[in-house]
Design a protein around this motif. Structure first.
Motif, mmCIF file in Angstrom:
data_model
loop_
_atom_site.group_PDB
_atom_site.id
_atom_site.type_symbol
_atom_site.label_atom_id
_atom_site.label_comp_id
_atom_site.label_asym_id
_atom_site.label_seq_id
_atom_site.Cartn_x
_atom_site.Cartn_y
_atom_site.Cartn_z
ATOM 1 N N PRO A 38 0.754 -1.024 0.411
ATOM 2 C CA PRO A 38 -0.047 0.105 0.089
ATOM 3 C C PRO A 38 0.537 0.900 0.437
ATOM 4 O O PRO A 38 1.672 0.999 0.864
ATOM 5 C CB PRO A 38 -0.937 -0.243 1.414
ATOM 6 C CG PRO A 38 -0.507 -1.138 1.984
ATOM 7 C CD PRO A 38 0.850 -2.404 1.236
ATOM 8 N N GLY A 39 0.259 2.102 -0.971
ATOM 9 C CA GLY A 39 1.467 3.608 -0.779
ATOM 10 C C GLY A 39 2.932 3.158 -2.265
ATOM 11 O O GLY A 39 3.618 4.464 -1.952
ATOM 12 N N TYR A 40 2.767 2.133 -2.211
ATOM 13 C CA TYR A 40 3.867 2.146 -2.916
ATOM 14 C C TYR A 40 4.489 3.488 -4.323
ATOM 15 O O TYR A 40 5.789 3.587 -4.329
ATOM 16 C CB TYR A 40 4.524 0.740 -4.143
ATOM 17 C CG TYR A 40 5.951 0.295 -4.949
ATOM 18 C CD1 TYR A 40 7.037 0.203 -4.120
ATOM 19 C CD2 TYR A 40 5.690 0.562 -6.088
ATOM 20 C CE1 TYR A 40 7.569 -0.125 -4.956
ATOM 21 C CE2 TYR A 40 6.533 0.552 -6.454
ATOM 22 C CZ TYR A 40 7.636 0.105 -6.787
ATOM 23 O OH TYR A 40 8.775 -0.018 -7.291
ATOM 24 N N THR A 42 2.963 6.423 -3.862
ATOM 25 C CA THR A 42 3.897 7.395 -3.696
ATOM 26 C C THR A 42 5.802 7.730 -3.093
ATOM 27 O O THR A 42 5.317 8.251 -2.845
ATOM 28 C CB THR A 42 2.584 7.260 -1.995
ATOM 29 O OG1 THR A 42 1.625 7.027 -2.746
ATOM 30 C CG2 THR A 42 3.314 8.925 -1.412
ATOM 31 N N ILE A 43 4.945 6.417 -2.450
ATOM 32 C CA ILE A 43 6.670 6.163 -1.699
ATOM 33 C C ILE A 43 7.473 6.718 -2.694
ATOM 34 O O ILE A 43 8.330 6.769 -2.606
ATOM 35 C CB ILE A 43 7.401 4.746 -0.483
ATOM 36 C CG1 ILE A 43 6.460 4.261 0.597
ATOM 37 C CG2 ILE A 43 8.472 4.480 -1.041
ATOM 38 C CD1 ILE A 43 6.148 3.183 1.420
ATOM 39 N N SER A 163 12.657 1.707 3.991
ATOM 40 C CA SER A 163 11.115 1.440 4.032
ATOM 41 C C SER A 163 11.344 0.154 4.235
ATOM 42 O O SER A 163 12.191 -0.924 3.700
ATOM 43 C CB SER A 163 10.246 1.178 2.559
ATOM 44 O OG SER A 163 11.156 2.942 2.228
ATOM 45 N N PHE A 230 5.893 8.417 6.343
ATOM 46 C CA PHE A 230 4.699 7.309 5.921
ATOM 47 C C PHE A 230 4.812 6.264 6.624
ATOM 48 O O PHE A 230 5.640 5.242 6.692
ATOM 49 C CB PHE A 230 6.025 6.955 4.390
ATOM 50 C CG PHE A 230 4.562 5.939 3.489
ATOM 51 C CD1 PHE A 230 3.078 6.958 2.484
ATOM 52 C CD2 PHE A 230 4.085 5.087 3.940
ATOM 53 C CE1 PHE A 230 2.209 6.909 1.984
ATOM 54 C CE2 PHE A 230 3.267 3.983 2.764
ATOM 55 C CZ PHE A 230 2.533 5.013 2.265
ATOM 56 N N CYS A 232 1.477 3.007 5.965
ATOM 57 C CA CYS A 232 0.447 2.260 5.819
ATOM 58 C C CYS A 232 0.118 1.233 5.946
ATOM 59 O O CYS A 232 0.271 0.072 5.609
ATOM 60 C CB CYS A 232 -0.200 2.833 3.777
ATOM 61 S SG CYS A 232 -1.683 2.536 3.922
#
Ligand code: GEK
Length: 242
Positions: A38-40, A42-43, A163, A230, A232
């Protein structure tokens, strides 16, 4: 733009084997990671923005566990000056071969692609180091030494972006966020069978830790400060200052 090939590796019942980054995985990796983290996107985009801010002239950038080069390419697209090199490292030949093919079309000359175990790679004159969902695959016993090596190869003022899939010390919270993550995967079109078979394949290969453990290790490696920028569900990205 071409649609990435769809990941259906775990769609039918198969014997449980440890997950490996082979040709089969590399061929569907873009779809797999976008539907599994989730959010890959964006990251990846924010890594590009952070790199633009912290990549110093005449310095090196490292993308350790680069896979098909998502973070590397975001950085080269964002960094506004030309005076740097990126070392993109992965120990999966299948990933490196595919990334190489992408680079041929991108006409990028700033990127050195290295097929090697990242624990064997020298880090020097680094202003930005990225471990985007890679440390989780490194054996626990090797993680502290790797972070120390990264720290020692970085210039003051540089950043590490880490991450990771994470776990939570509080068991009910941990279960809730794993459950929410599985709902996210269902919403991305993965079946219950795919979710459970992938989970079993990753069980011994991907070892998540708490944010507190990551922060403690990062501080012990010598970084001056570190925090999450970040999160999520059970996925987070941390920034640490050298
Ligand atoms: C992205 N960062 O798209 N040495 C080198 N590479 C390794 C090692 C190792 N010891 N262990 C694992 N890898 C990417 C995504 S994927 C994350 C990273 C995921 C490599 C492995 O071959 C794979 O390509 C990558 O680390 C992890 O921004 O699949 O969840």
């Amino acid at each position: 733009m071409n649609q990435p090939t769809q990941d259906n590796i775990y769609a039918s019942k198969r014997p449980v084997e440890d997950f490996v980054f082979d040709e089969k995985v590399a061929s569907v990796f873009t779809d797999m990671i976008n539907r599994s983290v989730p959010g890959y996107a964006t990251i990846i985009s924010m890594i590009g923005m952070l790199a633009d801010r912290y990549c110093a002239p005449n310095s090196n950038v490292y993308d350790l566990g680069c896979s098909l080069g998502g973070a590397t390419l975001a950085m080269t697209h964002h960094i506004s000056h030309k005076d740097y090199r990126i070392m993109a490292v992965d120990n999966s030949q299948a990933m490196i071969t595919r990334f190489q093919a992408t680079l041929a079309t991108e006409k990028q000359h700033k990127i050195d692609l290295v097929c090697a175990d990242l624990t064997d790679v020298d880090i020097n004159n680094a202003s930005v180091v990225v471990l985007n969902f890679t440390l989780q695959f490194i054996p626990l016993a090797q993680r502290a030494a790797l972070l120390r090596k990264i720290h020692d190869g970085m210039n003051p003022g540089g950043i590490l972006i880490l991450s990771e899939k994470i776990r939570f010390a509080d068991e009910p919270l941990n279960e809730l966020l794993i459950d929410m993550y599985h709902r996210f995967k269902e919403a991305q079109g993965y079946s219950q069978l795919e979710i459970s078979q992938k989970r079993s394949a990753l069980e011994k290969v991907l070892i998540p830790e708490t944010i507190a453990t990551h922060k403690e290790r990062i501080q012990q490696a010598g970084f001056s400060s570190c925090d999450a920028w970040f999160q999520c569900f059970n996925f987070a990205s941390l920034i640490a200052f050298r």
